[in-house]
Design an enzyme around this catalytic site. Sequence first.
Site, PDB file in Angstrom:
ATOM      1  N   CYS A  77      -4.425  -8.401  -3.333  1.00 19.74           N
ATOM      2  CA  CYS A  77      -3.757  -7.512  -4.282  1.00 19.74           C
ATOM      3  C   CYS A  77      -2.964  -6.427  -3.542  1.00 19.74           C
ATOM      4  O   CYS A  77      -3.535  -5.674  -2.744  1.00 19.74           O
ATOM      5  CB  CYS A  77      -4.776  -6.862  -5.207  1.00 19.74           C
ATOM      6  SG  CYS A  77      -4.045  -5.641  -6.324  1.00 19.74           S
ATOM      7  N   CYS A  80      -4.239  -2.556  -4.389  1.00 24.19           N
ATOM      8  CA  CYS A  80      -5.483  -1.981  -3.911  1.00 24.19           C
ATOM      9  C   CYS A  80      -5.191  -1.091  -2.705  1.00 24.19           C
ATOM     10  O   CYS A  80      -4.120  -1.181  -2.093  1.00 24.19           O
ATOM     11  CB  CYS A  80      -6.468  -3.087  -3.522  1.00 24.19           C
ATOM     12  SG  CYS A  80      -7.193  -3.961  -4.935  1.00 24.19           S
ATOM     13  N   HIS A 142      -9.960  -2.096  -8.632  1.00 22.94           N
ATOM     14  CA  HIS A 142      -9.262  -3.294  -9.100  1.00 22.94           C
ATOM     15  C   HIS A 142      -9.821  -3.822 -10.415  1.00 22.94           C
ATOM     16  O   HIS A 142      -9.084  -4.422 -11.212  1.00 22.94           O
ATOM     17  CB  HIS A 142      -9.350  -4.386  -8.026  1.00 22.94           C
ATOM     18  CG  HIS A 142      -8.548  -5.614  -8.318  1.00 22.94           C
ATOM     19  ND1 HIS A 142      -7.211  -5.751  -7.985  1.00 22.94           N
ATOM     20  CD2 HIS A 142      -8.892  -6.784  -8.936  1.00 22.94           C
ATOM     21  CE1 HIS A 142      -6.768  -6.932  -8.367  1.00 22.94           C
ATOM     22  NE2 HIS A 142      -7.764  -7.588  -8.946  1.00 22.94           N
ATOM     23  N   ASN A 182       1.984  -3.204 -19.218  1.00 17.94           N
ATOM     24  CA  ASN A 182       1.646  -4.540 -19.710  1.00 17.94           C
ATOM     25  C   ASN A 182       0.247  -4.860 -19.198  1.00 17.94           C
ATOM     26  O   ASN A 182       0.015  -4.783 -17.985  1.00 17.94           O
ATOM     27  CB  ASN A 182       2.624  -5.593 -19.181  1.00 17.94           C
ATOM     28  CG  ASN A 182       4.047  -5.346 -19.622  1.00 17.94           C
ATOM     29  OD1 ASN A 182       4.285  -4.783 -20.687  1.00 17.94           O
ATOM     30  ND2 ASN A 182       5.003  -5.745 -18.803  1.00 17.94           N
ATOM     31  N   HIS A 193      -4.247  -5.750 -11.186  1.00 19.40           N
ATOM     32  CA  HIS A 193      -4.736  -4.401 -10.889  1.00 19.40           C
ATOM     33  C   HIS A 193      -4.265  -3.422 -11.969  1.00 19.40           C
ATOM     34  O   HIS A 193      -3.131  -3.508 -12.435  1.00 19.40           O
ATOM     35  CB  HIS A 193      -4.207  -3.959  -9.517  1.00 19.40           C
ATOM     36  CG  HIS A 193      -4.862  -2.730  -8.978  1.00 19.40           C
ATOM     37  ND1 HIS A 193      -5.788  -2.763  -7.974  1.00 19.40           N
ATOM     38  CD2 HIS A 193      -4.721  -1.426  -9.310  1.00 19.40           C
ATOM     39  CE1 HIS A 193      -6.195  -1.534  -7.706  1.00 19.40           C
ATOM     40  NE2 HIS A 193      -5.549  -0.696  -8.516  1.00 19.40           N
ATOM     41  N   HIS A 195      -2.399  -0.929 -13.715  1.00 22.57           N
ATOM     42  CA  HIS A 195      -1.181  -0.197 -13.369  1.00 22.57           C
ATOM     43  C   HIS A 195      -0.182  -0.275 -14.505  1.00 22.57           C
ATOM     44  O   HIS A 195      -0.297  -1.106 -15.409  1.00 22.57           O
ATOM     45  CB  HIS A 195      -0.548  -0.769 -12.095  1.00 22.57           C
ATOM     46  CG  HIS A 195       0.160  -2.086 -12.300  1.00 22.57           C
ATOM     47  ND1 HIS A 195      -0.500  -3.277 -12.512  1.00 22.57           N
ATOM     48  CD2 HIS A 195       1.492  -2.395 -12.341  1.00 22.57           C
ATOM     49  CE1 HIS A 195       0.381  -4.256 -12.654  1.00 22.57           C
ATOM     50  NE2 HIS A 195       1.590  -3.745 -12.569  1.00 22.57           N
ATOM     51  N   GLN A 197       4.282   0.859 -15.275  1.00 18.34           N
ATOM     52  CA  GLN A 197       5.571   0.994 -14.614  1.00 18.34           C
ATOM     53  C   GLN A 197       6.396   2.074 -15.303  1.00 18.34           C
ATOM     54  O   GLN A 197       6.091   2.481 -16.424  1.00 18.34           O
ATOM     55  CB  GLN A 197       6.331  -0.327 -14.636  1.00 18.34           C
ATOM     56  CG  GLN A 197       5.615  -1.478 -13.944  1.00 18.34           C
ATOM     57  CD  GLN A 197       6.434  -2.755 -13.957  1.00 18.34           C
ATOM     58  OE1 GLN A 197       7.499  -2.840 -13.354  1.00 18.34           O
ATOM     59  NE2 GLN A 197       5.945  -3.760 -14.657  1.00 18.34           N
TER      60      GLN A 197
END
Length: 368
Positions: A77, A80, A142, A182, A193, A195, A197
Amino acid sequence: MKQQLPGGVIRQNRKLADGRDIFYYDSSDVSRDVVDTRDEVAQPGIGHLRLDVLVNEWVAVASHRQHRVFLPPKQLCPLCASTKDKKTEIPDSDYEVVVFTNRAPALTNPGENWSLPQLDGLDTPNPDAAGACEVVCYTSDHESSFAKLSVKQIRAVLEAWKDRDKFLSILPYIEHVFPFENRGEEVGVTISHPHGQIYAYSFIPPRVEKMLSVAQEHLKKTGRVLLDDVIKREIKDERRIVAKNSEWIAYVPYAARYPFEIHLTPLRGVAHMSQLDEKQSESFAPIAKEVLSRLDGVFGIEMAYIASWYQSPVNIGQDCMRLNWQIVSVRRQPGKLKYLSGSESGMGAFIMDLDPEQSADQLRAVKL
């Protein structure tokens, strides 16, 4: 460089090996001086915009994104924290909240003297795809999710959003700032992971353009802000309210498009996220955590969703548009998703298979 932000959050600015920006947001004073030791890799070239003349909408063409990371296993990932054996996008060995420039941006800094051309039908030129694309990592864990974050951690995420909204809004080529998340492969996530945007556009996106037009017309006709009137109706009706505190209200909208759709709105409206005051910012985390926990609790599984922050464009609409967070899930039952039909994908005419009031009942019934 350290910068003190509201809520006790501290921002520290650093550079990645290839020159991209990275910003650490911490709720305590820790040193973020680890250097990115990865080999420097040339950044992809800028894409371009093309005008769809049938609807006068800009489309970003960014062919360099075709080979971006797609569903890597946890041990690979890129979001991470770095370890001795694995160097990632975050050089430090741990972090609280991080924002960095996307490695494969659809929109990016166009350089000096850029301007969006006037629309001229088939003769409209193709300008560089100006804008910004940033990744917001909510946590180094994660296996976590936004709903599982502590109230303190959510406040740090909010301050990161506010800080980046303020910065991006002053760039001369930016017209609209859009933070979003999303979550789940069902809605197209390519990295699992936790997150989100931030896209900062050099034009006003079509949905915002339509919302702006409707809000302007309502203000002209009534002298009132449309979203203020929507909230008044929700408070009067009560049936669709999912959660409420002193500063925020969460409700299923009267004309919801998705089986589970929640709008979270400040009771005292602001045009931009960066305008949220201390009371609003402090009150956001508990209700945000509750709303997403209720969503996950409907079927006892982690729900795929898209969470979108809508706000006024940078240079217009501050008098009539207000900030709100819209969360939509495509899951209608365990094992069943709402796939967009021809009517919805082709015509934009949605069909809701569940009364919004029923959806609100299910969300309120979740035991937290």
